[in-house]
Design an enzyme around this catalytic site. Structure first.
Site: not given
Ligand SMILES: C[S@@+](CC[C@H](N)C(=O)[O-])C[C@H]1O[C@@H](n2cnc3c(N)ncnc32)[C@H](O)[C@@H]1O
Length: 286
Positions: A48, A157
């Site tokens: 990545r 996010d």
């Molecule tokens: C796997 S996705 C889950 C999306 C949705 N909640 C679902 O379950 O389908 C995880 C998301 O968490 C966000 N994320 C990761 N670390 C984070 C943080 N410290 N603060 C806010 N968002 C975060 C990522 O950018 C990503 O878009």
């Protein structure tokens, strides 16, 4: 543990990458976003971030680490977090939560909103918007007049690119295939030609998208009746997860609901929640 300056045998060998560089990057990501990267993730990190090195014209991970640590490395630290985060999501993912909303949560929230109360929901870690749009469609199907009441869904996010996509509200037909038939009339713009679909205006109007790092300050003032934080803290260590559960509890009135991802758990011995449905918790009173 692998030796510091030992070269990592990366798949293509385009950039040299040492264990000490991997650990510097992992520490930065943990510090900024809470995400834990074990040594087993080294190939993922390499592939990545190799894209980032190519994009900005660097020749080695050493140069990349120097840039990340420098004052001018702010934008790149953000780009690195975006590159590392997993954004996988789907409309109506873990669909039992939407049944739970419809059957056990929305009936009372709808009547509270109709009697003039403020109702707030939060999709924390909303990725490209499919989760908050699924919540909004479920609500609008039950309450077509939702927009004339004080109801809002906050969608946040850490990744600015995801927030941009959520605001754009445009998805491919195959992404939208996950929207059940019963929500398509209310959820999608009608008469739109071309390969993409767009979320309808009334669904979009229920949501406010904002960038927010869950590890940083939360500028929101009021409390939340429902929080969705699904498949986000799974990437954090236990201490960080505990901190997030505690902060959520502080933003919720007694009786509010927290929905989490299928492989996550809230330790109810340490936090004021009780499990009331599959990966759905209710905040307990004292
Ligand atoms: C796997 S996705 C889950 C999306 C949705 N909640 C679902 O379950 O389908 C995880 C998301 O968490 C966000 N994320 C990761 N670390 C984070 C943080 N410290 N603060 C806010 N968002 C975060 C990522 O950018 C990503 O878009």
């Amino acid at each position: 543990m692998s030796g510091s300056n030992e070269l990592i045998p990366v798949p293509d060998g385009e950039f040299t990458f040492t264990w000490s560089e991997f650990r510097e990057i992992a520490a930065l990501i943990h510090g900024e976003a809470g995400i834990v990267l074990s040594e087993g993730k080294v190939n993922l990190v390499y592939s990545r971030l190799a894209k980032r090195l190519r994009a900005i014209g660097l020749r080695s991970f050493r140069e990349y680490c120097e840039l990340l640590k420098s004052k001018s490395g702010n934008d790149e630290r953000q780009a690195m977090i975006s590159a590392i985060t997993t954004n996988v999501t789907r409309f109506f993912r873990e669909s039992h939560h939407f049944d739970f909303l419809r059957e056990s949560v929305f009936p009372s929230l709808v009547s509270r909103a109709r009697s003039g109360e403020r109702v707030r929901l939060w999709s924390a870690g909303c990725s490209s918007g499919e989760e908050p749009y699924s919540i909004a469609m479920t609500l609008l199907a039950m309450m077509p007049d939702a927009l004339s009441h004080d109801i809002l869904i906050l969608a946040t996010d850490i990744d600015p690119e995801m927030i941009k996509r959520g605001k754009a509200a445009t998805y491919t037909q195959s992404q939208a295939a996950g929207i059940p038939d019963e929500f398509r009339a209310i959820g999608l713009e009608k008469g739109r030609g071309g390969p993409d679909v767009r979320i309808s205006e009334c669904v979009r109007a229920l949501i406010r998208f904002n960038e927010l790092n869950l590890l940083g300050a939360w500028p929101m003032k009021g409390q939340f009746d429902v929080i969705f934080c699904r498949n986000v803290v799974i990437y954090f260590d236990e201490e960080t997860q505990d901190e997030i559960w505690g902060r959520f509890a502080g933003m919720m009135p007694d009786g509010a609901f927290l929905c989490i991802g299928h492989s996550e758990r809230v330790p109810v011995d340490r936090h004021p929640f009780e499990l009331v449905a599959q990966t759905a918790y209710r905040k307990r009173g004292n």
